[in-house]
Scaffold this motif. Structure first.
Motif, mmCIF file in Angstrom:
data_model
loop_
_atom_site.group_PDB
_atom_site.id
_atom_site.type_symbol
_atom_site.label_atom_id
_atom_site.label_comp_id
_atom_site.label_asym_id
_atom_site.label_seq_id
_atom_site.Cartn_x
_atom_site.Cartn_y
_atom_site.Cartn_z
ATOM 1 N N HIS A 1 5.133 15.150 21.416
ATOM 2 C CA HIS A 1 4.760 16.563 21.348
ATOM 3 C C HIS A 1 5.696 17.378 20.471
ATOM 4 C CE1 HIS A 1 2.675 15.157 24.941
ATOM 5 N NE2 HIS A 1 1.804 16.104 24.676
ATOM 6 N N SER A 2 6.862 16.822 20.154
ATOM 7 C CA SER A 2 7.810 17.572 19.322
ATOM 8 C C SER A 2 8.525 16.655 18.336
ATOM 9 C CB SER A 2 8.821 18.319 20.193
ATOM 10 O OG SER A 2 9.568 17.419 20.969
ATOM 11 N N LEU A 3 7.739 15.809 17.681
ATOM 12 C CA LEU A 3 8.269 14.976 16.614
ATOM 13 C C LEU A 3 8.576 15.893 15.434
ATOM 14 C CD1 LEU A 3 5.554 12.203 16.951
ATOM 15 C CD2 LEU A 3 7.876 12.156 17.895
ATOM 16 N N ARG A 4 9.515 15.513 14.600
ATOM 17 C CA ARG A 4 9.913 16.371 13.473
ATOM 18 C C ARG A 4 9.951 15.598 12.169
ATOM 19 N NH1 ARG A 4 10.034 21.867 14.886
ATOM 20 N NH2 ARG A 4 10.513 21.903 17.101
ATOM 21 N N VAL A 5 9.505 16.244 11.098
ATOM 22 C CA VAL A 5 9.614 15.668 9.764
ATOM 23 C C VAL A 5 11.106 15.590 9.434
ATOM 24 C CG1 VAL A 5 9.156 16.016 7.302
ATOM 25 C CG2 VAL A 5 7.385 16.577 9.004
ATOM 26 N N TYR A 6 11.565 14.391 9.064
ATOM 27 C CA TYR A 6 12.981 14.241 8.743
ATOM 28 C C TYR A 6 13.232 13.718 7.331
ATOM 29 C CZ TYR A 6 12.557 9.223 9.812
ATOM 30 O OH TYR A 6 12.181 7.906 9.830
ATOM 31 N N ARG A 7 12.176 13.267 6.643
ATOM 32 C CA ARG A 7 12.352 12.745 5.295
ATOM 33 C C ARG A 7 11.012 12.699 4.589
ATOM 34 N NH1 ARG A 7 13.725 6.755 4.943
ATOM 35 N NH2 ARG A 7 12.607 6.347 3.043
ATOM 36 N N LYS A 8 11.051 12.890 3.264
ATOM 37 C CA LYS A 8 9.857 12.775 2.437
ATOM 38 C C LYS A 8 10.214 11.917 1.221
ATOM 39 C CE LYS A 8 7.661 16.660 1.649
ATOM 40 N NZ LYS A 8 7.296 18.057 1.413
ATOM 41 N N ASP A 9 9.267 11.067 0.811
ATOM 42 C CA ASP A 9 9.504 10.209 -0.343
ATOM 43 C C ASP A 9 8.155 9.960 -1.017
ATOM 44 O OD1 ASP A 9 10.096 8.219 -2.209
ATOM 45 O OD2 ASP A 9 11.241 6.996 -0.794
ATOM 46 N N ALA A 10 7.963 10.547 -2.187
ATOM 47 C CA ALA A 10 6.687 10.442 -2.898
ATOM 48 C C ALA A 10 6.386 9.010 -3.347
ATOM 49 C CB ALA A 10 6.673 11.378 -4.096
ATOM 50 N N ASN A 11 7.430 8.190 -3.560
ATOM 51 C CA ASN A 11 7.240 6.842 -4.100
ATOM 52 C C ASN A 11 7.848 5.768 -3.202
ATOM 53 O OD1 ASN A 11 5.988 7.703 -6.625
ATOM 54 N ND2 ASN A 11 7.979 8.633 -7.016
ATOM 55 N N HIS A 12 7.744 5.949 -1.896
ATOM 56 C CA HIS A 12 8.380 5.024 -0.958
ATOM 57 C C HIS A 12 7.768 3.626 -1.033
ATOM 58 C CE1 HIS A 12 10.767 3.965 2.498
ATOM 59 N NE2 HIS A 12 9.700 3.402 3.040
ATOM 60 N N LYS A 13 8.610 2.622 -0.856
ATOM 61 C CA LYS A 13 8.193 1.221 -0.757
ATOM 62 C C LYS A 13 8.620 0.726 0.627
ATOM 63 C CE LYS A 13 7.265 0.557 -5.259
ATOM 64 N NZ LYS A 13 6.146 1.310 -5.676
ATOM 65 N N SER A 14 7.708 0.103 1.334
ATOM 66 C CA SER A 14 7.969 -0.373 2.688
ATOM 67 C C SER A 14 8.966 -1.525 2.693
ATOM 68 C CB SER A 14 6.669 -0.842 3.335
ATOM 69 O OG SER A 14 6.932 -1.427 4.590
ATOM 70 N N GLN A 15 9.860 -1.496 3.658
ATOM 71 C CA GLN A 15 10.766 -2.623 3.859
ATOM 72 C C GLN A 15 10.202 -3.589 4.906
ATOM 73 O OE1 GLN A 15 13.356 -3.038 1.723
ATOM 74 N NE2 GLN A 15 12.342 -1.250 0.849
ATOM 75 N N GLU A 16 9.131 -3.159 5.609
ATOM 76 C CA GLU A 16 8.518 -3.981 6.648
ATOM 77 C C GLU A 16 7.256 -4.687 6.165
ATOM 78 O OE1 GLU A 16 9.243 -0.593 7.364
ATOM 79 O OE2 GLU A 16 11.180 -1.180 8.174
ATOM 80 N N SER A 17 6.451 -4.005 5.363
ATOM 81 C CA SER A 17 5.174 -4.569 4.889
ATOM 82 C C SER A 17 5.326 -5.066 3.456
ATOM 83 C CB SER A 17 4.075 -3.504 4.953
ATOM 84 O OG SER A 17 3.886 -3.083 6.280
ATOM 85 N N ARG A 18 4.726 -6.202 3.201
ATOM 86 C CA ARG A 18 4.826 -6.819 1.870
ATOM 87 C C ARG A 18 3.446 -7.049 1.281
ATOM 88 N NH1 ARG A 18 10.123 -6.828 0.028
ATOM 89 N NH2 ARG A 18 11.398 -6.741 1.885
ATOM 90 N N LEU A 19 3.378 -6.996 -0.027
ATOM 91 C CA LEU A 19 2.171 -7.359 -0.761
ATOM 92 C C LEU A 19 2.059 -8.883 -0.769
ATOM 93 C CD1 LEU A 19 2.544 -4.907 -3.781
ATOM 94 C CD2 LEU A 19 1.033 -4.672 -1.795
ATOM 95 N N PRO A 20 0.878 -9.425 -1.117
ATOM 96 C CA PRO A 20 0.726 -10.891 -1.166
ATOM 97 C C PRO A 20 1.754 -11.583 -2.063
ATOM 98 C CG PRO A 20 -1.420 -9.861 -1.250
ATOM 99 C CD PRO A 20 -0.397 -8.751 -1.346
ATOM 100 N N ASN A 21 2.248 -10.889 -3.094
ATOM 101 C CA ASN A 21 3.243 -11.495 -3.992
ATOM 102 C C ASN A 21 4.668 -11.356 -3.449
ATOM 103 O OD1 ASN A 21 3.966 -8.847 -4.453
ATOM 104 N ND2 ASN A 21 3.404 -8.839 -6.620
ATOM 105 N N GLY A 22 4.816 -10.759 -2.254
ATOM 106 C CA GLY A 22 6.134 -10.616 -1.637
ATOM 107 C C GLY A 22 6.841 -9.309 -1.928
#
Length: 181
Positions: A94-115
């Protein structure tokens, strides 16, 4: 036995082995509600949504829709979203807060098929663990994030600012907590 601890920025209440992180837990006849949920349930809702007038963005997990608000008025929405799946639920709050914005972020958890790290364009982070609004298919669940169509993700990125309140709720649970109204 009751045990209250902090967990990923939220209170965790354990009652006889049950865990409540969503804000409300019924255990026998006992009702436990987080302080943030209790405060939210005293606030007026933005008409037509399950979120309160103090929020800048709202996500309804039940309908898989989201909104942007200003002063209790809908600026954008409802728009379709996809939230967490495969055991990685989008956190309720109910009171989560925006703490960061990144227009070009790349996930460290999810990977593309090429890794390579998966792109998360127009990321607006609002919860520990890298949970964010970002561009992605609203027809495919995320790893806890909130997927928005590209135009909607850009609108969320442009509008939301660091510190803005985000609410992620179940409309059914919110109505029940407010006594059905």
């Amino acid at each position: 036995m009751i045990d209250i601890r902090r967990f990923r920025g939220r209170r965790r209440l354990t009652v006889v082995g049950l865990v409540a992180t969503a804000g409300v837990l019924l255990a026998g006849t006992a009702l436990a509600e987080s302080p943030a949920a209790a405060a939210a349930h005293k606030e007026a809702l933005v008409p037509g949504t399950p979120c309160t007038v103090s929020a800048k963005s709202c996500v309804d997990l039940d309908s898989q829709r989201a909104w942007l608000f200003s002063g209790g008025t809908i600026l954008r929405g409802p728009v379709p979203v996809a939230t967490g799946g495969d055991g990685q639920a989008t956190p309720v709050g109910h009171s989560l807060r925006v703490y960061r914005k990144d227009a070009n972020h790349k996930s460290q958890e999810s990977r593309l098929p090429n890794g390579a790290p998966a792109p998360m364009p127009n990321s607006v982070f609002f919860e520990d663990g890298g949970i964010a609004f970002h561009s992605g298919s609203p027809s495919r669940s995320s790893a806890g994030c909130v997927h928005l169509n590209p135009d909607d993700a850009k609108a969320w990125f442009d509008y939301l600012q660091i510190g803005d309140k985000v609410q992620v709720v179940s409309a059914k649970a919110e109505m029940a907590a407010r006594g059905g109204h």
